[in-house]
Design an enzyme around this catalytic site. Sequence first.
Site, short mmCIF file in Angstrom:
data_model
loop_
_atom_site.label_atom_id
_atom_site.label_comp_id
_atom_site.label_asym_id
_atom_site.label_seq_id
_atom_site.Cartn_x
_atom_site.Cartn_y
_atom_site.Cartn_z
CB SER A 62 -3.40 14.20 -6.95
OG SER A 62 -4.09 12.99 -8.28
CE LYS A 63 -1.71 10.30 -11.50
NZ LYS A 63 -1.03 9.36 -11.49
CG ASN A 108 -1.93 0.89 1.31
OD1 ASN A 108 -1.89 2.53 0.67
ND2 ASN A 108 -2.91 1.03 2.46
CB VAL A 109 1.67 3.35 -2.37
CG1 VAL A 109 3.12 2.01 -3.99
CG2 VAL A 109 0.63 4.20 -3.21
CB SER A 126 -2.49 12.69 -15.49
OG SER A 126 -3.09 12.76 -16.53
CE1 TYR A 137 -5.58 9.86 -11.56
CE2 TYR A 137 -5.39 11.65 -14.04
CZ TYR A 137 -5.13 10.61 -13.43
OH TYR A 137 -4.63 9.88 -13.87
CG ASN A 192 1.96 3.24 -12.90
OD1 ASN A 192 1.69 3.43 -13.14
ND2 ASN A 192 1.59 1.44 -12.60
#
Length: 257
Positions: A161-162, A64-65, A145, A158, A91
Site C-alpha cells: 500500500s505504501k 474517514n479518509v 514509508s 502495508y 497523512n
Amino acid sequence: MGDRLKGKVALITGAGSGIGRATALLFAREGARVGVGDLNPDGIAETVRLVVEQGGAALALPLNVTVAQEVDVAVKATVEHFGALHVLFNNAGTGERHTSLIKLEEDEWERVFAVNAKGVFLGLKYGAAAMLKAGVSGSIINTASAAGIVGNPGYAAYSSSKAACIQLTRTAALELARSNIRVNAIAPAFTATPMLDTMTSTYRDPVLAQQKLSSIIPLGRLGTTDDIANAALFLASDEASFMTGAVLVLDGGLTVQ
C-alpha cells in the site's frame, strides 16, 4: 512563532495523534491555519485545543479518509471556513499485524489498502480539485514509508500500500505540475507513534520488539514525530518550490544498507 507558512491554509489527515498532530502544531506555529482531520473525535479535539493554546487557528474535521463523501466535505469545509486550501497533507495511515503472506487474510489486505492507498487517492482527487478551482499554487504531501521502497517480510499489505502511495505521488506530480501544484511524499522508517505501538503489540515482548527495530537503523534510534513534521514543513513551504514528484526518505539510513 514563525512565518514559513504565513497566510497559508493546510488540511492534515490523521491529525488526531502522532505525526499528524505534531505537524498540525508545527504548521500553526509557522503561520498556517489548520484543518484537523481524523476518525477519533477525542484526538481531534485535543489537537485543536493544543493549536489554539499556542495561538493558532484550527478547524475540527471528523474524517474517514476511505469515504469519498467525507473527504470531499472536509476539503470544502476547510475552504469555506478559512477561505482557501494551499497545503494538503495526506497523512492518515494504518498498519497491520505481523503475518506471513500466506496467512494474510483478504479483508486485512483490503482494510490496509483502503486507508493507505485509497485514502491518498481520495485526498489527491478532492484536494487537487479545490486547488485547481481556486487557481492556487499548492503543495500536497503524502505519507508513504520506507517499507514501500524495500521488502518488508510479514507486512505484505502495508508495504504494498505504501508503494502504491509512492506511485500515486509521482503520477499526480506529473499531472498537476503545469498548474504549479507540487506533490511529494515522505517515506519514514520506524517512527515512535501510536501506530507503531499497535504494530509491535502483536509481538510477545513489544518493548523488545521496538528496541530491535531501533537497533537495525544505522542512526540507532526510532524516528520521532518532529522528524517527520519538520520534513512536511519543508515540503509545504516555498523553500521546496522546485520540488515535485520526490520521495523524501527519513529512515536513519535503513534503506541504504
